[in-house]
Scaffold this active site. Structure first.
Site, mmCIF file in Angstrom:
data_model
loop_
_atom_site.group_PDB
_atom_site.id
_atom_site.type_symbol
_atom_site.label_atom_id
_atom_site.label_comp_id
_atom_site.label_asym_id
_atom_site.label_seq_id
_atom_site.Cartn_x
_atom_site.Cartn_y
_atom_site.Cartn_z
ATOM 1 N N ASP A 21 0.829 -1.048 -0.321
ATOM 2 C CA ASP A 21 -0.080 0.384 0.143
ATOM 3 C C ASP A 21 1.231 1.558 -0.175
ATOM 4 O O ASP A 21 1.901 1.481 0.946
ATOM 5 C CB ASP A 21 -1.050 0.183 0.870
ATOM 6 N N HIS A 22 0.372 2.046 -1.193
ATOM 7 C CA HIS A 22 1.646 3.508 -0.543
ATOM 8 C C HIS A 22 2.812 3.508 -0.697
ATOM 9 O O HIS A 22 3.424 4.245 -0.515
ATOM 10 C CB HIS A 22 1.052 4.130 -0.258
ATOM 11 N N HIS B 85 -9.572 5.378 -1.721
ATOM 12 C CA HIS B 85 -9.417 5.110 0.190
ATOM 13 C C HIS B 85 -9.234 5.622 0.656
ATOM 14 O O HIS B 85 -10.435 6.662 1.098
ATOM 15 C CB HIS B 85 -6.996 5.951 -0.465
ATOM 16 N N SER C 43 -12.532 4.305 5.361
ATOM 17 C CA SER C 43 -13.394 4.135 7.206
ATOM 18 C C SER C 43 -13.722 5.484 7.139
ATOM 19 O O SER C 43 -13.443 6.531 6.880
ATOM 20 C CB SER C 43 -11.705 3.980 8.422
HETATM 21 O O1 G3H Z 1 -4.146 3.013 2.172
HETATM 22 C C1 G3H Z 1 -5.214 2.364 2.922
HETATM 23 C C2 G3H Z 1 -6.444 3.099 2.749
HETATM 24 O O2 G3H Z 1 -6.458 4.662 1.986
HETATM 25 C C3 G3H Z 1 -7.109 3.443 4.026
HETATM 26 O O3 G3H Z 1 -8.044 4.545 4.928
HETATM 27 O O4 G3H Z 1 -7.345 4.790 7.046
HETATM 28 O O5 G3H Z 1 -9.058 6.749 6.112
HETATM 29 O O6 G3H Z 1 -9.474 4.065 5.926
HETATM 30 P P1 G3H Z 1 -8.448 4.692 6.653
HETATM 31 ZN ZN ZN Z 2 -4.633 5.025 1.053
#
Ligand code: G3H
Ligand code: ZN
Length: 285
Positions: A81-82, A207, A210
């Site tokens: 991720d990223h 992304h 949450s």
């Molecule tokens: O790359 C990870 C996500 O975009 C997580 O985002 O922590 O707001 O769920 P979040």
């Molecule tokens: Zn992210």
């Protein structure tokens, strides 16, 4: 069963649902997500950020996820991720990740295209899928910080050019979500998702998901989102359960007893998300 990012998202695209991509940092989080995916027969993406890899070690993360994929019979992808660092991305490919993200979104379009293309060439040569990002998603995700003023929405025409030029497998877009905890209700630009989906043929990624109300996530899926990233909500379930247990059992020192309710709480959270994304029952093997 470990599959590539391209395989898992292609199935989602064909069947009109989104795959949950959940961030992992340790064994309990991995087990919690796998349990939820297994219970609901849902394909799932386990993703580790560069910060998670620094914390746990790329070899630990890879071994834990491979063990999980051997035990649990749903399609599973191990994704970086990223990824912002060339060496980190190479380390993950070499270690056995089946998908990587190159996040060069802080750069101008040309430079983003150049950096992404380089990763696509290398990753594809060894059968690993690539996600990239265009537009700037606000908030904080590990070491990536984007202020409200810096955040910018993805331009559909730029997205079309970006995908055409890079050959990337999935595209993270900025449409109003942000990483971390929201202060107010996020305003997600559903029409922009639809427009990007109209001009771009690869799966789209949301992304910062949450805390986004479920009716909005459902609309985002209907508009073309095929991968939904969740980190903060899992952290909150973990921390909430640990704090509650310790408050009730202040003398308990056994890590297994302290972490067991946290693992169960995270499974519940992930199950809830999977149902909203429509990926329950979609495991194809
Ligand atoms: O790359 C990870 C996500 O975009 C997580 O985002 O922590 O707001 O769920 P979040
Ligand atoms: Zn992210």
């Amino acid at each position: 069963m470990l599959v590539t990012g391209k395989q898992i998202l292609q199935h989602a695209d064909e069947h009109g649902y989104a795959v949950g991509a959940f961030n992992v940092n340790n064994m309990e989080i991995i087990q919690a997500i796998a349990q939820a995916a297994d219970d609901l027969r849902a394909p799932v993406i386990l993703q580790a950020s560069q910060g998670a890899i620094k914390y746990a070690g790329v070899d630990y993360i890879t071994s834990l996820v491979k063990t999980t994929a051997d035990r649990i019979d749903v399609p599973m992808t191990l994704h970086l991720d990223h990824g912002t660092d060339f060496e980190e991305i190479m380390k993950c490919i070499r270690s056995g990740f089946t998908s990587v993200m190159i996040d060069a979104s802080k750069h101008e379009l040309d430079e983003n295209i150049r950096l992404t293309k380089e990763i696509v060439r290398i990753a594809h040569s060894v059968g690993v899928s690539v996600e990239a990002e265009i537009g700037k998603i606000g908030g904080t995700e590990d070491q990536i910080v984007v202020s409200d003023a810096e955040a910018t929405y993805t331009d559909p025409e730029e997205a079309r050019i970006f995908v055409e030029e890079t050959g990337v497998d999935s595209l993270a877009i900025a449409v109003g979500t942000a990483h971390g905890v929201y202060k107010g209700e996020p305003k997600v630009d559903i029409d922009r998702i639809k427009e990007i989906d109209r001009v771009v043929s690869i799966p789209l990624v949301l992304h910062g998901s949450s805390g986004v109300p479920y009716n909005i996530l459902e609309k985002a899926v209907a508009a073309g989102i095929r991968k939904i990233n969740i980190d903060t909500d899992i952290r909150a379930s973990f921390a909430g359960a640990v704090k509650a247990f310790v408050a009730e059992n202040p003398d308990e020192i056994d890590p297994r007893k302290i972490l067991k309710p946290a693992r169960a709480a995270m499974t519940d959270t992930v199950k809830e998300k999977i149902k909203v994304f429509g990926s329950d029952g979609k495991a194809w093997k």
